[in-house]
Design a protein around this motif. Sequence first.
Motif, PDB file in Angstrom:
ATOM      1  N   GLN A   1      44.737  52.322  43.915  1.00 38.16           N
ATOM      2  CA  GLN A   1      46.425  52.448  44.457  1.00 38.16           C
ATOM      3  C   GLN A   1      46.541  51.676  45.341  1.00 38.16           C
ATOM      4  O   GLN A   1      46.300  51.984  46.853  1.00 38.16           O
ATOM      5  CB  GLN A   1      46.880  54.009  44.624  1.00 38.16           C
ATOM      6  N   THR A   2      47.290  50.523  45.312  1.00 32.36           N
ATOM      7  CA  THR A   2      47.661  49.438  46.114  1.00 32.36           C
ATOM      8  C   THR A   2      48.129  49.787  47.627  1.00 32.36           C
ATOM      9  O   THR A   2      47.641  49.636  48.735  1.00 32.36           O
ATOM     10  CB  THR A   2      48.539  48.321  45.702  1.00 32.36           C
TER      11      THR A   2
ATOM     12  N   TYR B   1      35.807  45.497  32.696  1.00 33.40           N
ATOM     13  CA  TYR B   1      36.861  46.458  32.898  1.00 33.40           C
ATOM     14  C   TYR B   1      36.490  47.954  32.362  1.00 33.40           C
ATOM     15  O   TYR B   1      36.410  48.873  33.046  1.00 33.40           O
ATOM     16  CB  TYR B   1      38.097  46.208  32.304  1.00 33.40           C
TER      17      TYR B   1
ATOM     18  N   PHE C   1      43.392  43.712  29.361  1.00 31.76           N
ATOM     19  CA  PHE C   1      44.007  44.944  29.283  1.00 31.76           C
ATOM     20  C   PHE C   1      44.640  45.189  27.775  1.00 31.76           C
ATOM     21  O   PHE C   1      45.456  46.037  27.195  1.00 31.76           O
ATOM     22  CB  PHE C   1      45.410  45.262  30.236  1.00 31.76           C
TER      23      PHE C   1
ATOM     24  N   LYS D   1      48.228  42.236  42.446  1.00 31.56           N
ATOM     25  CA  LYS D   1      48.273  43.417  43.341  1.00 31.56           C
ATOM     26  C   LYS D   1      47.457  43.379  44.662  1.00 31.56           C
ATOM     27  O   LYS D   1      47.495  44.186  45.511  1.00 31.56           O
ATOM     28  CB  LYS D   1      48.400  44.681  42.745  1.00 31.56           C
TER      29      LYS D   1
ATOM     30  N   GLN E   1      42.554  54.405  35.832  1.00 32.79           N
ATOM     31  CA  GLN E   1      42.246  53.350  34.974  1.00 32.79           C
ATOM     32  C   GLN E   1      42.697  51.969  35.234  1.00 32.79           C
ATOM     33  O   GLN E   1      43.112  51.375  34.351  1.00 32.79           O
ATOM     34  CB  GLN E   1      42.577  53.798  33.427  1.00 32.79           C
ATOM     35  N   GLN E   2      43.145  52.022  36.489  1.00 31.80           N
ATOM     36  CA  GLN E   2      43.824  50.748  36.798  1.00 31.80           C
ATOM     37  C   GLN E   2      42.987  49.984  38.107  1.00 31.80           C
ATOM     38  O   GLN E   2      42.312  50.786  38.924  1.00 31.80           O
ATOM     39  CB  GLN E   2      45.105  51.060  37.337  1.00 31.80           C
ATOM     40  N   VAL E   3      43.252  48.899  38.114  1.00 27.13           N
ATOM     41  CA  VAL E   3      42.836  48.029  39.343  1.00 27.13           C
ATOM     42  C   VAL E   3      44.120  47.761  40.160  1.00 27.13           C
ATOM     43  O   VAL E   3      45.120  47.630  39.285  1.00 27.13           O
ATOM     44  CB  VAL E   3      42.042  46.707  39.075  1.00 27.13           C
ATOM     45  N   PRO E   4      44.217  47.339  41.530  1.00 27.80           N
ATOM     46  CA  PRO E   4      42.939  46.941  42.177  1.00 27.80           C
ATOM     47  C   PRO E   4      41.929  48.170  42.644  1.00 27.80           C
ATOM     48  O   PRO E   4      42.452  49.265  42.645  1.00 27.80           O
ATOM     49  CB  PRO E   4      43.603  46.539  43.506  1.00 27.80           C
TER      50      PRO E   4
ATOM     51  N   TYR F   1      38.863  42.842  41.236  1.00 25.53           N
ATOM     52  CA  TYR F   1      40.284  42.264  40.538  1.00 25.53           C
ATOM     53  C   TYR F   1      40.028  41.195  40.002  1.00 25.53           C
ATOM     54  O   TYR F   1      39.223  40.539  39.572  1.00 25.53           O
ATOM     55  CB  TYR F   1      41.154  42.246  41.769  1.00 25.53           C
TER      56      TYR F   1
HETATM   57  O1  GSN Z   1      49.769  49.813  42.825  1.00 22.02           O
HETATM   58  C1  GSN Z   1      48.911  50.179  42.131  1.00 22.02           C
HETATM   59  O2  GSN Z   1      47.750  49.844  42.358  1.00 22.02           O
HETATM   60  C2  GSN Z   1      49.091  51.248  40.818  1.00 22.02           C
HETATM   61  N1  GSN Z   1      50.441  51.825  41.117  1.00 22.02           N
HETATM   62  C3  GSN Z   1      49.302  50.234  39.685  1.00 22.02           C
HETATM   63  C4  GSN Z   1      48.299  49.280  39.385  1.00 22.02           C
HETATM   64  C5  GSN Z   1      48.261  48.430  38.054  1.00 22.02           C
HETATM   65  O3  GSN Z   1      49.275  48.606  37.499  1.00 22.02           O
HETATM   66  N2  GSN Z   1      47.294  47.715  37.682  1.00 22.02           N
HETATM   67  C6  GSN Z   1      47.135  47.040  36.718  1.00 22.02           C
HETATM   68  C7  GSN Z   1      46.698  45.657  36.859  1.00 22.02           C
HETATM   69  S1  GSN Z   1      47.482  44.977  38.020  1.00 22.02           S
HETATM   70  N3  GSN Z   1      48.860  44.587  37.714  1.00 22.02           N
HETATM   71  O4  GSN Z   1      49.981  44.866  37.533  1.00 22.02           O
HETATM   72  C8  GSN Z   1      46.439  47.771  35.783  1.00 22.02           C
HETATM   73  O5  GSN Z   1      45.171  48.136  35.808  1.00 22.02           O
HETATM   74  N4  GSN Z   1      46.936  48.090  34.387  1.00 22.02           N
HETATM   75  C9  GSN Z   1      45.949  48.403  33.381  1.00 22.02           C
HETATM   76  C10 GSN Z   1      46.529  49.896  32.749  1.00 22.02           C
HETATM   77  O6  GSN Z   1      46.017  50.158  31.839  1.00 22.02           O
HETATM   78  O7  GSN Z   1      47.601  50.197  33.397  1.00 22.02           O
END
Ligand code: GSN
Length: 222
Positions: free
Chosen positions: A66-67, A40, A215, A14, A52-55, A8
């Motif tokens: 997914q947190t 990333y 991002f 998150k 495609q998201q962190v954490p 992260y």
């Molecule tokens: O809770 C969760 O882990 C997911 N439902 C959301 C995770 C998320 O939004 N991650 C963001 C970075 S943290 N800030 O909000 C993320 O990776 N955004 C990049 C993208 O392309 O969505």
Amino acid sequence: MAEVKLHYFNGRGKMESIRWLLTVAQVEFDEFFLTTREQYLKLLNDGDLMFQQVPLVEIDGMKLVQTKAILNYIAEKYSLHGKDIKDRVMINMYSEGLMDLMEMIMMLPFSTDVKGKLHNIETKAKERYLPVFEKQMCDHIYLVGGKLSLADVLLLECTLMLEEKFPGILGDFRNIKSFQGRMTQIPAISRFLQPGSKRKPQPDETYTKTVMEVFKVDVKFP
Ligand code: GSN
């Protein structure tokens, strides 16, 4: 090297609730901070980010995203998720409410009209969220089942965040204040609150800029 690895930014976002929960569960973890878009993209290309998201959390041979799923896994594994499904659903209800509130605070550095949003958060905290916890804490030591759970950890994290933004907000919520006092006496929590721990500070310009660059976000949210 610790068995649990967190990927992260070097900031709360998150991941901070996951850091809190691992700390309370007394699980050691290592952190890998995203500072560039290339890092990333590497995680993406390696197929590590399902959406495609962190954490991203590496634990027990898995790469979890997914947190909430991550928090629930850790809570289950370390007996912080109640004794049965009825406890669990209550823990999840409290936790979801707290995460909704924390999410509003989390988004502030990426938003415009911060003043208006702060006012809305303070009102919602005082009128919608805190009364729920104040009432429950009137005759309970912990939120659910007489035992420490994920919900308590999130309540402590959330109320400390609220106090940073609105000092004195707990003035009318004495049971929550007492709860905070009890929680901060837990040795792992007390250590986490000391300088030099893995707890992250409030977001600053560098953190916000890094997230937006990684991002490729050009404008803040209205
Ligand atoms: O809770 C969760 O882990 C997911 N439902 C959301 C995770 C998320 O939004 N991650 C963001 C970075 S943290 N800030 O909000 C993320 O990776 N955004 C990049 C993208 O392309 O969505």
